[in-house]
Design a protein around this motif. Structure first.
Motif, mmCIF file in Angstrom:
data_model
loop_
_atom_site.group_PDB
_atom_site.id
_atom_site.type_symbol
_atom_site.label_atom_id
_atom_site.label_comp_id
_atom_site.label_asym_id
_atom_site.label_seq_id
_atom_site.Cartn_x
_atom_site.Cartn_y
_atom_site.Cartn_z
ATOM 1 N N LEU A 1 0.846 -1.196 0.000
ATOM 2 C CA LEU A 1 0.000 0.000 0.000
ATOM 3 C C LEU A 1 0.879 1.242 0.000
ATOM 4 N N GLU A 2 0.512 2.217 -0.796
ATOM 5 C CA GLU A 2 1.241 3.480 -0.833
ATOM 6 C C GLU A 2 0.353 4.602 -0.315
ATOM 7 N N PRO A 3 0.959 5.632 0.309
ATOM 8 C CA PRO A 3 0.153 6.749 0.805
ATOM 9 C C PRO A 3 -0.375 7.594 -0.344
ATOM 10 N N LEU A 4 -1.617 7.981 -0.222
ATOM 11 C CA LEU A 4 -2.268 8.850 -1.196
ATOM 12 C C LEU A 4 -2.507 10.196 -0.525
ATOM 13 N N ASP A 5 -2.073 11.282 -1.161
ATOM 14 C CA ASP A 5 -2.254 12.619 -0.606
ATOM 15 C C ASP A 5 -3.347 13.371 -1.361
ATOM 16 N N GLU A 6 -4.096 14.164 -0.630
ATOM 17 C CA GLU A 6 -5.022 15.095 -1.281
ATOM 18 C C GLU A 6 -4.266 16.385 -1.550
ATOM 19 N N VAL A 7 -4.243 16.791 -2.812
ATOM 20 C CA VAL A 7 -3.457 17.934 -3.258
ATOM 21 C C VAL A 7 -4.389 19.021 -3.762
ATOM 22 N N THR A 8 -4.113 20.253 -3.361
ATOM 23 C CA THR A 8 -4.849 21.414 -3.857
ATOM 24 C C THR A 8 -3.861 22.344 -4.546
ATOM 25 N N VAL A 9 -4.097 22.617 -5.812
ATOM 26 C CA VAL A 9 -3.201 23.456 -6.605
ATOM 27 C C VAL A 9 -3.949 24.710 -7.046
ATOM 28 N N ARG A 10 -3.360 25.864 -6.764
ATOM 29 C CA ARG A 10 -3.944 27.145 -7.210
ATOM 30 C C ARG A 10 -3.084 27.680 -8.345
ATOM 31 N N GLU B 1 -4.043 30.073 -17.567
ATOM 32 C CA GLU B 1 -3.279 29.716 -18.765
ATOM 33 C C GLU B 1 -2.433 28.460 -18.566
ATOM 34 N N HIS B 2 -2.199 28.060 -17.326
ATOM 35 C CA HIS B 2 -1.403 26.868 -17.057
ATOM 36 C C HIS B 2 -2.267 25.666 -16.677
ATOM 37 N N LEU B 3 -3.583 25.818 -16.738
ATOM 38 C CA LEU B 3 -4.469 24.762 -16.256
ATOM 39 C C LEU B 3 -4.261 23.451 -17.014
ATOM 40 N N GLY B 4 -4.195 23.520 -18.342
ATOM 41 C CA GLY B 4 -4.056 22.312 -19.146
ATOM 42 C C GLY B 4 -2.787 21.540 -18.838
ATOM 43 N N SER B 5 -1.661 22.256 -18.741
ATOM 44 C CA SER B 5 -0.390 21.572 -18.485
ATOM 45 C C SER B 5 -0.362 20.968 -17.093
ATOM 46 N N VAL B 6 -0.958 21.640 -16.126
ATOM 47 C CA VAL B 6 -0.969 21.107 -14.758
ATOM 48 C C VAL B 6 -1.866 19.867 -14.669
ATOM 49 N N GLY C 1 -2.403 10.713 -10.774
ATOM 50 C CA GLY C 1 -3.325 11.481 -9.954
ATOM 51 C C GLY C 1 -4.758 11.383 -10.460
ATOM 52 N N ARG C 2 -5.717 11.549 -9.557
ATOM 53 C CA ARG C 2 -7.139 11.598 -9.907
ATOM 54 C C ARG C 2 -7.672 12.982 -9.542
ATOM 55 N N VAL C 3 -8.139 13.704 -10.538
ATOM 56 C CA VAL C 3 -8.682 15.041 -10.299
ATOM 57 C C VAL C 3 -10.077 14.903 -9.698
ATOM 58 N N LEU C 4 -10.272 15.554 -8.540
ATOM 59 C CA LEU C 4 -11.559 15.472 -7.843
ATOM 60 C C LEU C 4 -12.494 16.596 -8.239
ATOM 61 N N GLY C 5 -11.907 17.711 -8.712
ATOM 62 C CA GLY C 5 -12.746 18.841 -9.097
ATOM 63 C C GLY C 5 -11.934 20.100 -9.266
ATOM 64 N N THR C 6 -12.552 21.099 -9.863
ATOM 65 C CA THR C 6 -11.930 22.410 -10.032
ATOM 66 C C THR C 6 -12.903 23.488 -9.586
ATOM 67 N N ARG D 1 -8.369 20.275 -7.239
ATOM 68 C CA ARG D 1 -8.266 19.302 -6.149
ATOM 69 C C ARG D 1 -8.054 17.918 -6.750
ATOM 70 N N ALA D 2 -7.057 17.226 -6.242
ATOM 71 C CA ALA D 2 -6.731 15.910 -6.797
ATOM 72 C C ALA D 2 -6.167 15.018 -5.711
ATOM 73 N N GLU D 3 -6.198 13.708 -5.966
ATOM 74 C CA GLU D 3 -5.530 12.728 -5.116
ATOM 75 C C GLU D 3 -4.353 12.163 -5.898
ATOM 76 N N VAL D 4 -3.173 12.221 -5.269
ATOM 77 C CA VAL D 4 -1.948 11.832 -5.964
ATOM 78 C C VAL D 4 -1.110 10.971 -5.021
ATOM 79 N N PRO D 5 -0.527 9.879 -5.518
ATOM 80 C CA PRO D 5 0.373 9.081 -4.663
ATOM 81 C C PRO D 5 1.544 9.920 -4.165
ATOM 82 N N ALA D 6 1.887 9.761 -2.896
ATOM 83 C CA ALA D 6 2.958 10.562 -2.294
ATOM 84 C C ALA D 6 4.299 10.313 -2.981
#
Length: 711
Positions: A627-636, A640-645, A654-659, A670-675
């Motif tokens: 099992l690996e740790p999964l972090d909830e990540v919030t990126v602001r 113009e950089h939304l697509g690349s991010v 990562g799994r995007v949870l919403g914008t 907001r996304a969940e990404v393995p640490a």
């Protein structure tokens, strides 16, 4: 007496004039903000030389340099550290606070904002050739706006070969908003060189009005009137009334102090053009400590305390805004006094952190502390030079030496009236760097130097991970990490870096029944314990469950807790999953269903061992899942950089949870990404977005990891 805080050399007594004031109304604390290379430090030195604080740029009156003699060391020191240089102009003491321009050192910037009452944004005139202001500089502008800091813009390096003053001013207006309006226009020689400034309000010199001066003056007057507290002024102006310069100047100064109007002044450090205009603005337009809100304060026990005022006779409340260490003078604490007066030989109280933070200090320093310490001397800092003074009043900035427990952010107050200032907000360091002493002899030096660095730098967090057995430094970015490693080595610790290990977990792959058998007969008292246990995996996050279904006393009642204790110990020691590294075991149920005991040889220790062996048998029989740790990540991020991010997050599994919309032109993802995919994310995100994005992370849960991670 003057002391060289960075080299341990003493300068002669009375080596330079120390500005002294007795009234906070005659103090201005001004932080210089802007990107690296914009000319902040050169401008500070020019102002010091222009007002006689130093004999020439780069020196104090006795010839000792303001910073280190080594040019390379000067550049590095200036780029990463906050420094203070006071000057006296028209009986007003101006503390110039120079801050780093690189994004990794936002902690120094915020310390400068805490110590200041107004900000000068220094932008190089060469920026105009790009047509835009660097996005990281816009972030700094927003940092100032977030704390309500009055701001003005200085267009520096006007004599640069690529200077484009007018284009740079327009770029500032586009980036910072309509409140950014020039107070002066450049006067140029026939060859285009800058020879002076034309004052738009005073219309002087009268015979040198540049082209477009009338339109620029009208725009300035309309901007001032728009910000005026006199609601009739606009109507009078539109009716054709000539508003007198004194009224306009007074309204301009009020608007600047409120933070709603941001005048632009060109300045050239080498020719000193614009320096007088700049000093006039600082004195007349920027607030004194009496006009700037002070931090909230409480008693050290959390009790409410009346709002502070900048009163030299009030209760002592000062704050350490920067900490450094020197082999000669020891710890040097740069202090902003908000209330009361600091005097030599006084006993003060040093308080660290709010009560809620005492048990889990998010800044990485020591736990909350409250100690009394006796001051020796109070100094006025001029760069790295410390000059002894008789005291430091409310609103002023000073340096204290040898405060043994003081850390950046600590409160200094009276020993009989201890207080605690609300700390300023600091970003979380998000780049982990694992360090290891090169030899056993370096280990002691590493421990000592790390404690000093963490005390001095609130954006540096130290983690000693008990699972991976690594010493991890959490830094703001690569540049910050490089500086920290350099300081570690300068402190005598030879260190190497190694890949950061992310703590994993394992669980059982399926259910099964196993036997834990611990039987030893070697003469004398033997060991005997047999337990039959059913194991099964549980849903993620369920933890460990133990139950007993033993009937008929097959396992004596007193030994049932021993079986559970043995299993729990093995859970913590861990099991390997596809590799040699053992990881703690989680999300398992153990059901004790049967067993055997011996009337003489059974014991608590024997059944603990049998329980542990049973879990190891279960791992062999049932298999394990990593099992690996999964972090909830919030990126602001800017839009113009939304697509690349988003694409990058996907590449990191990562799994995007919403914008969500996060202000004008910005999006919150907001996304969940393995640490394991986030170790270098602070660096990669900065590169992707030119330093304009920020992110936060927090543990969410453990999930099944790819088989490749277990190899």
């Amino acid at each position: 007496m003057a002391v060289r805080a960075d080299s341990g050399q003493r300068a002669g007594a009375g080596s330079s004039r120390v500005p002294a004031v007795a009234d906070p109304a005659r103090v201005r604390n001004v932080v210089l903000v802007g990107p690296s290379g914009s000319g902040k430090t050169t401008l500070v030195e020019a102002l010091l030389a222009h007002t006689g604080a130093i004999t020439r740029q780069g020196t104090v009156l006795d010839g000792t340099t303001v910073c280190d003699h080594d040019p390379a060391a000067v550049r590095q020191q200036r780029s990463v550290a906050l420094s203070v240089a006071p000057l006296l102009h028209e009986d007003i003491k101006i503390n110039l606070i120079d801050t780093p321009g690189y994004g990794d050192f936002v902690g120094e910037l915020r310390a400068g904002l805490r110590a200041a009452d107004a900000a000068l944004f220094v932008i190089s005139a060469a920026e105009g050739h790009e047509g835009t202001i660097d996005p990281a500089t816009v972030e700094q502008w927003e940092e100032c706006a977030a704390v309500g800091m009055p701001r003005a813009v200085v267009i520096a390096r006007c004599d640069h070969a690529r200077a484009a003053l007018e284009a740079t001013t327009a770029a500032c207006q586009d980036a910072f908003g309509t409140g950014v309006i020039p107070l002066y226009l450049p006067i140029r020689a026939d060859d285009g060189g800058l020879t002076g400034l034309y004052g738009l309000l005073s219309q002087t010199p009268q015979d040198a009005a540049p082209e477009g001066a009338a339109d620029a003056r009208a725009a300035l007057i309309e901007g001032i009137i728009e910000q005026s507290e006199d609601e009739t002024l606009m109507e009078r102006y539109l009716d054709g009334e000539q508003i007198d310069v004194a009224t306009l100047t007074a309204d301009l100064e009020k608007a600047v102090a409120r933070g709603s109007f941001h005048p632009v002044i060109p300045a050239c450090a080498h020719s000193r053009i614009g320096l007088d205009a700049l000093l006039e603005l600082v004195i007349g337009g920027f607030p004194s400590p009496l006009g700037h809100p002070l931090p909230s304060v409480s008693g050290v026990d959390g009790a409410e305390h009346p709002v502070l005022t900048a009163d030299p006779s009030g209760p002592l409340a000062a704050e350490v805004v920067r900490t450094s260490a020197d082999a000669y003078v020891g710890r040097v604490s740069l202090v902003r006094v908000f209330s009361g007066t600091l005097r030599p030989d006084a006993t003060v109280h040093v308080s660290g952190h709010l009560p809620a933070q005492r048990t889990a200090d998010a800044r990485g320093g020591a736990d909350g502390h409250d100690t009394d310490e006796r001051l020796a001397h109070v100094y006025s800092p001029l760069g790295a030079t410390l000059r002894e003074v008789d005291g430091c009043i409310a609103g002023d900035i000073c340096a204290l030496t040898k405060l043994g427990t003081a850390e950046t952010g600590d409160t200094v107050s009276a020993s009989d009236h201890p207080l605690l200032l609300q700390p300023w907000d600091l970003p979380d360091p998000l780049l982990p760097v694992a360090v290891v002493a090169r030899s056993r002899g370096d280990e002691d030096a590493l421990v000592k130097t790390l404690s000093r660095l963490v005390a001095a730098d609130p954006t540096l967090r130290l983690e000693r991970n008990s699972e991976t057995h690594q010493t991890v430094l959490w830094c703001m970015g690569e540049a910050h990490a490089d500086v920290v490693l350099s300081r570690l080595r300068a402190g005598g610790a030879e260190v190497d870096t190694e890949p950061v290990k992310v703590p994993m977990r394992v669980t059982l792959a399926r259910a099964g029944r196993v036997t834990g058998r611990h039987v030893k007969q070697s003469g004398g008292h033997g060991q005997y314990a047999v337990c039959h246990i059913e194991f099964e995996p549980l849903p993620r996050g369920a933890g460990f469950e133990f139950e007993s279904k033993v009937v008929g006393g097959a396992v004596p009642t007193q030994f049932i807790p021993s079986v559970e204790k043995g299993i729990r110990a093995q859970l913590e020691r861990g099991l390997a999953a596809g590799g040699e590294t053992a990881h703690p075991v989680v999300d398992v149920r153990a059901r004790l269903v049967d067993g055997k005991a011996h009337s003489v040889d059974s014991s608590d220790a024997a059944f603990q061992t049998a329980g542990a062996l049973a879990l190891r048998e279960a791992a062999e029989a049932c298999g394990t899942t990593l099992l690996e740790p999964l972090d909830e990540v919030t990126v602001r991020i800017p839009d113009e950089h939304l697509g690349s991010v988003l694409g990058d997050l996907s590449s990191r599994r990562g799994r995007v949870l919403g914008t969500d919309v996060a202000g004008a032109g910005r999006t919150l993802v907001r996304a969940e990404v393995p640490a394991t995919e986030l170790v270098r994310y602070a660096v990669d995100l900065r590169a992707m977005t030119s330093g304009t994005a920020t992110f936060s992370r927090g543990f969410a849960r453990y999930e099944g990891a790819p088989a490749s991670l277990g190899s």
